[in-house]
Design an enzyme around this catalytic site. Structure first.
Site, PDB file in Angstrom:
ATOM      1  CG  ASP A   1     -32.996   5.791  17.207  1.00 60.00           C
ATOM      2  OD1 ASP A   1     -31.939   5.158  17.446  1.00 60.00           O
ATOM      3  OD2 ASP A   1     -33.964   5.800  17.975  1.00 60.00           O
TER       4      ASP A   1
ATOM      5  CE  LYS B   1     -42.670   7.680  18.358  1.00 58.96           C
ATOM      6  NZ  LYS B   1     -41.490   6.957  18.011  1.00 58.96           N
TER       7      LYS B   1
ATOM      8  N   GLY C   1     -39.794   6.015  26.087  1.00 64.11           N
ATOM      9  CA  GLY C   1     -39.683   7.357  26.630  1.00 64.11           C
ATOM     10  C   GLY C   1     -40.127   8.428  25.660  1.00 64.11           C
TER      11      GLY C   1
END
Lengths: 501, 181
Positions: free
Chosen positions: A201, A108, A89
């Site tokens: 994360d 990315k 996402g």
């Protein structure tokens, strides 16, 4: 089929379709009587045509999110997209070639929804700048934040390898190897935190294991763009971040510091050892609830097996009760645990965190030595006082002041070491390294002052003239011969090379 | 090409923002919107609308094929290496798996793409018609415009191409047609 036959087939088929349906077969048979290949093919196509239904009638449908895809061969700035290697996402990761430098990079692409938001861009820029300053072998290098029109890309080191998730997927990882990986990750975190970057994360998907066994943590600080704002900006429903690895304070949207990474590290470590997420046996949602409810208490987390105490401390709901920083994790893993693992106390190292008995015993003698030395040094202040009187004048005063000064330095430093060893054993190596040189200097000055005092008395019948040099010699023997032995024994077990105090 | 592509992406981003995730839109709508947007300011850079439509259809084909490929790759458990995303996680991957990719009436894009390439080797014009109609969402008239033929011709070509592709996808063509005999 030759081009000629194909032409013929085309004409026959298309003409046949203009006939009324029942007559088409006969029409084809008649037209192609002389070429059995064309005949068969035309018949087959006609049969397919009649049963084709709505095949291809509706134009292709596309998920708009798919359009964020760059097809291989696309050139973006100086990057040439070679392949798509990951997707989620938060964007798509491509393998790309940096044509300027001729190297491969992981490119990315961030969702254009984020890229179009000025605040978000600013935050990303800041974060990328910080991430680019991290220098550690276990951190994938961030090369650049590329902004091209509405598109934002982060170019970083391309790491060839599999994810820790894949490795865990094959079952629990052996404690010694898990420990090595956990150490590497902790090293990466320590370097990042020093650079002011919080990963936010950390999870097995973000840890890559190279074929040579090297560990690389990727995506440092990129999760920064998450948060309520980002959630609103990206597609609703797609899960941002990974609640299963988020510390309670992070889940609650509070201010997050490096200790949130420590929490995630604990989960990852535990997952490596057991092959299972420690807080959940079910779907992700369960862990999310539990994580939040379990805030401030860890009793509902039942950890067993190696490193259980370390992990439990990482998973504490209250950040203040976790390890304060990643360096602590490193010294924790590097100190107390190695002996118990090496001595093969088996998989049940639940208590494996305390120092092993051997090192307790040897450190006792070292502590004893430090305390006793401090006591003897201090006691020397009394004879020194009398010596001052016997010497008299400015020489006496100088002698006394010099002795007290060396005693204060040597004993304070030693008592500090002793105290640290008793109450903050994890800090001991650090304190020891910092103070040993000063202690040694004070020791020499102490001995030298005592000998000087003995000489200055000038009265060979005074017992002090004998006592002072004797104590000096004794002190020299103690710190040159005895102390190195106890120090070595106390410190070598924690794997630290130290010069003896 | 990059211009059209960018525009498609930009429009898509608008859709992503506004609509429910996972909701698909027809190629027709997307391509037309891209044209309307580009036509205003940049129409001169295109060789007219037809040129634009041809490019848009090709872009759409590439995008869809690429996407289908990467979905397949994820299903197979990845290629030789994977770089992770911050938020790929088990739940997401599982959601990706459970999404019914071939609802009734849907087409296996990869099989279609492959068959279409074979058709192009045999008859480039037919393949182009399919690309325009299916991937670009063009009407018969628009296809005729792009191809410089008549709608009637396009219809005839379409019928043949459609039947041929269906056979090819179902495995009936390889031996009899693709190979010269």
């Amino acid at each position: 089929m030759t081009p000629k036959q194909w032409e013929r087939l085309k004409n026959v088929f298309q003409d046949a379709l203009e006939q009324p349906a029942p007559a088409r077969r006969a029409f084809i048979a008649e037209r192609c009587a002389d070429d059995v290949i064309v005949l068969r093919e035309a018949e087959a196509l006609l049969a397919t045509h009649e049963t084709a239904g709505t095949f291809l009638d509706e134009p292709a449908r596309v998920d708009p999110a798919d359009l964020e895809t760059l097809v291989p061969g696309t050139v973006i700035g100086s990057y040439k997209v070679l392949d798509e290697i990951g997707r989620g996402g938060m964007g798509v990761v491509y393998l790309a070639e940096d044509t300027r430098l001729g190297r491969r990079v992981a490119l990315k692409s961030l969702p254009s929804t984020l890229a179009m938001h000025p605040d978000m861009r600013q935050r990303l820029r800041r974060e990328a700048r910080a991430a680019a300053t991290i220098s550690h072998p276990a951190v994938a290098v961030v090369y650049a934040l590329e902004e091209m029109g509405d598109h934002l890309f982060i170019a970083s080191e391309f790491v060839h390898g599999e994810t820790l998730r894949e490795e865990i997927g094959r079952g629990p990882i052996a404690p010694e190897r898990a420990r090595a990986i956990a150490l590497a990750i902790a090293g990466a975190l320590a370097a990042a935190h020093e650079a002011g970057v919080i990963h936010r994360d950390l999870k097995p998907e973000n840890v890559l294991i190279k074929p040579d066994g090297g560990v690389k943590v990727v995506d440092f600080g990129i999760a920064q763009i998450e948060g309520p704002e980002a959630t609103r900006l990206t597609r609703a429903g797609s899960m941002l971040g990974t609640p299963a690895y988020m510390a309670p304070e992070q889940l609650l949207g509070q201010t997050v510091d490096g200790r949130a990474d420590i929490y995630a590290w604990g989960i990852v470590f535990s997952e490596m050892l057991s092959g299972m997420h420690p807080l959940q046996r079910g779907p992700h949602g369960a862990s999310l609830r539990r994580g939040v409810e379990g805030r401030g208490r860890t009793n509902d987390v039942h950890l067993t097996g190696p490193f259980a105490t370390v992990i439990a401390r990482c998973l504490h709901g209250d950040p203040a009760s976790r390890y304060p920083n990643a360096k602590e994790l490193i010294s924790e893993l590097e100190s107390g645990l190695r002996p118990s693992l090496a001595s093969g106390s088996g998989p049940s190292l639940g208590t494996g965190l305390g120092p092993d008995p051997g090192s307790v015993r040897s450190r006792f003698w070292w502590e004893f030595h430090e305390a006793l030395t401090a006591l003897v040094y201090s006691a020397m202040v009394v004879p020194a006082w009398y010596t001052r009187g016997q010497i008299g004048g400015w020489q006496g005063r100088t002698f006394f002041i010099a002795l007290v000064a060396t005693v204060v330095v040597a004993t304070t430093a030693r008592l500090h070491l002793w105290f640290t060893s008793r109450f903050y054993p994890r800090e001991l190596e650090w304190v020891h390294q910092r103070s040993s040189r000063w202690i040694r200097i004070a020791d020499w000055l102490f001995a030298a002052t005592l000998i000087a005092g003995g000489i200055l008395i000038g009265d060979e019948h005074s017992p002090l003239a004998i006592v002072l040099p004797s104590v000096a010699v004794g002190a020299v023997v103690a710190f040159l011969l005895i102390e190195p032995v106890t120090t070595r024994d106390a410190f070598k077990r924690s794997g630290i090379e130290t010069s003896a105090v | 090409m990059p211009l059209v592509y960018d525009e498609l992406r930009r429009i898509a981003a608008g859709y992503v923002r506004g609509e429910r995730p996972g909701q698909t839109i027809q190629a027709t709508a997307l391509v037309n919107e891209a044209f309307v947007r580009l036509a205003g300011e940049r129409a001169r850079q295109f060789n007219g609308r037809t040129h634009f439509l041809a490019i848009a259809a090709l872009s759409m084909r590439q995008i869809l094929v690429q996407r289908a490929r990467s979905r397949n790759a994820i299903k197979r458990g990845g290629g030789p290496q994977r770089v992770t995303l911050d938020d790929i996680n088990v739940a997401n991957v599982e959601a990706g798996f459970s999404r019914p990719e071939l609802a009734p009436g849907d087409v296996d894009i990869l099989a279609l793409d492959e068959a279409l390439s074979r058709l192009a080797a045999l008859d480039a014009e037919l393949a182009k018609v399919v690309e325009l109609r299916y991937f670009g969402g063009l009407t018969v008239e628009e296809v005729a415009d792009v191809m410089g033929t008549s709608p009637a011709t396009v219809k005839r070509q379409w019928a043949l191409a459609r039947a041929w592709l269906k056979r090819a996808i179902e495995g009936g063509v390889t031996d009899t047609t693709a190979e010269p005999s």
